[in-house]
Design an enzyme around this catalytic site. Structure first.
Site, short mmCIF file in Angstrom:
data_model
loop_
_atom_site.label_atom_id
_atom_site.label_comp_id
_atom_site.label_asym_id
_atom_site.label_seq_id
_atom_site.Cartn_x
_atom_site.Cartn_y
_atom_site.Cartn_z
N CYS A 108 0.94 -1.01 -0.13
CA CYS A 108 0.00 0.20 -0.02
C CYS A 108 1.06 1.25 0.01
CB CYS A 108 -0.35 -0.29 1.42
SG CYS A 108 -1.65 1.19 1.51
N CYS A 130 -0.13 3.81 2.66
CA CYS A 130 -0.25 3.99 4.37
C CYS A 130 -0.50 2.71 4.50
CB CYS A 130 -2.18 4.18 4.60
SG CYS A 130 -3.37 4.31 4.07
N SER A 131 -1.85 2.42 4.52
CA SER A 131 -1.39 -0.02 4.63
C SER A 131 -2.43 -0.20 4.66
CB SER A 131 -1.08 -0.21 6.29
OG SER A 131 -2.27 0.99 7.49
N CYS A 132 -3.26 0.28 3.40
CA CYS A 132 -4.09 -0.95 3.40
C CYS A 132 -4.19 -1.94 3.10
CB CYS A 132 -5.33 -0.21 2.19
SG CYS A 132 -5.54 1.34 1.79
#
Length: 199
Positions: free
Chosen positions: A104, A107-109
């Site tokens: 991602c 961000c951190s999907c």
């Protein structure tokens, strides 16, 4: 008594989290029982074990594999896994000549219902930046060496689409049942930074 700030030490993440939770609770902004319920859910019901069950099912049931690759979200829901961060999951398959790896970049999907919460390296800005530019090198540094004949595709997860990798079933596991396959399947293999080993 000397506090962490007075001593110059940085409080641990756990201590800071606890202090923040206490502050939010005191101000009536969160209900600690609901927070505990969330924690219990992610400790017991959500995580890579769910993803491993999905993969093992796909390895042993060709019709389920077809549905999973055609519509990941629906096929995953068939096994009872869904909810926040799992509304739109696309499943891609790794083969001897095609390898998918997930990142991602913003961000951190991450597909929580089948993989749980993302590991720290997945959220690391260095991983997020480098795997897009030099995936073969990054994968090698993480212990996965792929031949030059393997095409690598980097899948960028977003809030709209989250990716799950269907890893290759390792040779020598043809005699194993779906239940026996589940413990072999790792989170890293379902992100595409590792392969599944036979044992």
């Amino acid at each position: 008594m000397t506090t962490s700030s007075e001593s110059g030490e940085t409080p641990s993440a756990a201590l800071r989290t606890e202090a923040l939770e206490q502050l939010l609770t005191e101000r009536g902004l969160i209900d600690p029982e609901i927070v505990d319920a969330f924690i219990t859910n992610y400790e017991t019901n959500v995580g890579p074990l769910n993803g491993a069950k999905v993969v093992a099912k796909a390895w042993t049931d060709p019709e389920y594999r077809r549905r999973l690759l055609a519509d990941g979200t629906s096929a995953i829901k068939e096994l009872g896994f869904g909810g926040p961060q799992g509304e739109h999951i696309v499943v891609v398959e790794n083969t001897p000549t095609t390898h998918n790896v997930v990142v991602c970049t913003l961000c951190s999907c991450y597909p929580w219902p089948v993989l749980g919460l993302p590991p720290s390296w997945y959220k690391d800005p260095v991983y997020r930046a480098r795997v897009v530019k030099e995936p073969r090198t990054v994968l090698s540094e993480m212990g996965l060496d792929l031949g030059d004949d393997v095409q690598i595709t980097v899948r960028d997860s977003t809030s709209e689409v989250r990716w799950l990798v269907l890893p290759e079933r390792p040779a020598g596991t043809e005699h194993l049942t779906e239940e026996e396959l589940v413990p072999l399947i790792t989170r890293d293999a379902m992100v595409g930074v590792a392969k599944v080993a036979a044992a």
